[in-house]
Design a protein around this motif. Structure first.
Motif, PDB file in Angstrom:
ATOM      1  N   GLU A   1     -31.142   7.043 -48.693  1.00 17.68           N
ATOM      2  CA  GLU A   1     -31.497   6.424 -47.402  1.00 17.68           C
ATOM      3  C   GLU A   1     -32.399   5.056 -47.388  1.00 17.68           C
ATOM      4  OE1 GLU A   1     -30.350   7.292 -44.600  1.00 17.68           O
ATOM      5  OE2 GLU A   1     -29.351   9.118 -45.381  1.00 17.68           O
ATOM      6  N   ILE A   2     -33.340   5.012 -48.643  1.00 19.24           N
ATOM      7  CA  ILE A   2     -33.730   3.773 -48.950  1.00 19.24           C
ATOM      8  C   ILE A   2     -32.825   2.852 -49.379  1.00 19.24           C
ATOM      9  CG2 ILE A   2     -35.412   2.762 -50.589  1.00 19.24           C
ATOM     10  CD1 ILE A   2     -37.042   5.440 -50.655  1.00 19.24           C
ATOM     11  N   ALA A   3     -32.080   3.091 -50.189  1.00 19.22           N
ATOM     12  CA  ALA A   3     -30.914   1.961 -50.661  1.00 19.22           C
ATOM     13  C   ALA A   3     -30.178   1.613 -49.530  1.00 19.22           C
ATOM     14  CB  ALA A   3     -30.100   2.592 -51.887  1.00 19.22           C
ATOM     15  N   LEU A   4     -29.775   2.411 -48.648  1.00 18.78           N
ATOM     16  CA  LEU A   4     -28.955   2.206 -47.409  1.00 18.78           C
ATOM     17  C   LEU A   4     -29.607   1.237 -46.593  1.00 18.78           C
ATOM     18  CD1 LEU A   4     -26.114   2.538 -46.155  1.00 18.78           C
ATOM     19  CD2 LEU A   4     -27.264   4.585 -45.060  1.00 18.78           C
TER      20      LEU A   4
ATOM     21  N   MET B   1     -30.743  -4.016 -44.229  1.00 17.68           N
ATOM     22  CA  MET B   1     -31.646  -5.147 -43.945  1.00 17.68           C
ATOM     23  C   MET B   1     -31.100  -6.402 -44.375  1.00 17.68           C
ATOM     24  SD  MET B   1     -35.309  -3.198 -44.072  1.00 17.68           S
ATOM     25  CE  MET B   1     -36.136  -4.871 -43.791  1.00 17.68           C
ATOM     26  N   ALA B   2     -30.632  -6.475 -45.816  1.00 12.86           N
ATOM     27  CA  ALA B   2     -30.103  -7.561 -46.205  1.00 12.86           C
ATOM     28  C   ALA B   2     -28.906  -8.191 -45.523  1.00 12.86           C
ATOM     29  CB  ALA B   2     -29.881  -7.221 -47.690  1.00 12.86           C
TER      30      ALA B   2
ATOM     31  N   PRO C   1     -38.305   1.880 -37.784  1.00 11.16           N
ATOM     32  CA  PRO C   1     -37.670   3.319 -37.411  1.00 11.16           C
ATOM     33  C   PRO C   1     -37.774   3.926 -38.648  1.00 11.16           C
ATOM     34  CG  PRO C   1     -36.421   1.347 -36.483  1.00 11.16           C
ATOM     35  CD  PRO C   1     -37.476   0.638 -37.352  1.00 11.16           C
ATOM     36  N   PHE C   2     -37.488   3.552 -39.754  1.00 11.44           N
ATOM     37  CA  PHE C   2     -37.378   4.417 -41.070  1.00 11.44           C
ATOM     38  C   PHE C   2     -38.453   4.966 -41.458  1.00 11.44           C
ATOM     39  CE2 PHE C   2     -36.873   4.813 -45.548  1.00 11.44           C
ATOM     40  CZ  PHE C   2     -35.816   5.490 -45.839  1.00 11.44           C
TER      41      PHE C   2
ATOM     42  N   LEU D   1     -23.736  10.201 -55.594  1.00 11.70           N
ATOM     43  CA  LEU D   1     -25.087   9.840 -54.885  1.00 11.70           C
ATOM     44  C   LEU D   1     -24.474   8.764 -53.886  1.00 11.70           C
ATOM     45  CD1 LEU D   1     -28.053   9.801 -54.163  1.00 11.70           C
ATOM     46  CD2 LEU D   1     -28.326   8.105 -55.974  1.00 11.70           C
ATOM     47  N   TYR D   2     -23.792   7.811 -54.374  1.00 11.42           N
ATOM     48  CA  TYR D   2     -23.324   6.518 -53.464  1.00 11.42           C
ATOM     49  C   TYR D   2     -21.925   6.939 -53.145  1.00 11.42           C
ATOM     50  CZ  TYR D   2     -21.712   2.391 -52.116  1.00 11.42           C
ATOM     51  OH  TYR D   2     -21.047   1.202 -51.377  1.00 11.42           O
TER      52      TYR D   2
END
Length: 352
Positions: free
Chosen positions: A264-267, A272-273, A282-283, A317-318
């Motif tokens: 979730e952090i990576a997503l 955001m990028a 919100p996160f 994971l991905y």
């Protein structure tokens, strides 16, 4: 369930109710649970649709999806139904949808069934979802996966069978009333999202299965009201972890939580990028909801069933969209191996 539907849906609200009342079925009741609307929705519906099969339950304030549906479920039980169908107000149904959907319950092993859910442009929106060790639900459908889904539907219709799935879509799912009573409806701790995944886990834990009935068809306009509910985003984030805490088997619990957090952090960083105006707030708020839940998680966890290991799909994971569809397609075949084995044998026989 309805919430300010008159202002949000417009003409789709009329089309939704008209199609439900036009259902080709002998004995049914349409119960509208108004979730504290402020735009006059219940008065509008009551004034326009004068049909004795149409009932309106007015809630004094707005509740979560799970709680509002559970209130409606308790009210519906007074009519002594055999099957209860939860259906979104942004749908339009075919006349024979209910009759074909109910036929699935002739199989005593079926605890819940969903129709084939289509987009209004004619593509398959949702054929079925599954569950992995991170609590994610690879699903088959959407525009990019519609062609693959169409082949599965073609096979199922040809053999006149329902397809076994793990997760139905909350837009429309039918459940045995007695089973719902035993499960006590939707999980009230899931404020927004993952409700049907939790329901599926409870159904499978009791020895039933869930199916998609391809010849029962409805059309769904995905999420017309969600754009106005930005307050739901933190809850949707929190529920990803709350679901794992409550339903993941103990031996996978820690790894699932850590893996899901990394994912979730990576997503979120990736989004955001790509969308520079996307806020991190919100996160962070969603994670704070999760931490508050952890305080009482041990006690609550004991009251819920756990995902059966043999029903979980093993995913990396991905997962990008293409891989997500591929894993969902693989799971659909695994869940329905005898059907597809027969199909392959028929093809071999045709060519020999």
């Amino acid at each position: 369930m309805h919430w300010n539907s008159k202002s949000i849906l417009g003409e789709l609200l009329d089309a939704h109710i008209t199609s439900l009342l036009g259902t080709d079925y002998d004995d049914f009741i349409v119960l509208i649970v108004d979730n504290g609307s402020k735009d006059g929705t219940p008065d509008y519906i009551q004034g326009k649709f004068r049909d004795p099969r149409l009932k309106i339950l007015r809630l004094s304030r707005s509740y979560s999806f799970a709680i509002a549906n559970n209130i409606g479920l308790n009210y519906a039980m007074r009519f002594k139904p055999d099957v209860i169908v939860f259906i979104n107000n942004d749908t339009i149904v075919k006349r024979d949808w209910l009759r074909k959907l109910i036929e699935a319950f002739k199989d005593p092993n079926v605890g819940a069934a969903q129709p084939l859910i289509m987009n209004f442009n004619g593509t398959i929106q949702f054929l079925g979802g599954f569950v992995d060790k991170l609590g994610r639900s690879p699903s088959l459908g959407s525009i990019s996966g519609s062609q693959i889904a169409e082949r599965f539907v073609e096979i199922a219709v040809r053999h006149n069978v329902a397809l076994k799935i793990y997760r139905p879509l909350g837009a429309c799912v039918a459940v045995r009333a007695e089973l719902l009573k035993e499960i006590k409806g939707f999980n009230p701790y899931l404020y927004f999202s993952h409700e049907e995944l939790a329901l599926a886990t409870e159904i499978y834990a009791r020895g039933y299965k869930i199916v998609c009935v391809p010849n029962s068809v409805i059309y769904h306009k995905y999420g017309p009201s969600l754009g106005r509910r930005k307050d739901l985003v933190p809850h949707a984030i929190a529920n990803k972890f709350v679901f794992i805490i409550l339903y993941m088997p103990r031996k996978y619990l820690f790894g699932s939580l850590v893996g899901r957090l990394i994912f979730e952090i990576a997503l979120w960083v990736k989004n955001m990028a790509l969308r520079r105006r996307l806020s991190i707030t919100p996160f962070i708020v969603g994670l704070s909801y999760t931490l508050k839940f952890l305080i009482r998680a041990h006690t609550l966890r004991m009251g819920f069933s756990k995902i059966r290991e043999e029903l979980m799909t093993r995913t990396p994971l991905y997962l990008n969209e293409r891989k997500l569809i591929a894993y969902a397609a693989n799971e659909l075949m695994r869940y329905n191996i005898s059907l597809f084995t027969d199909y392959i044998n028929d093809k071999i026989a045709d060519h020999s």
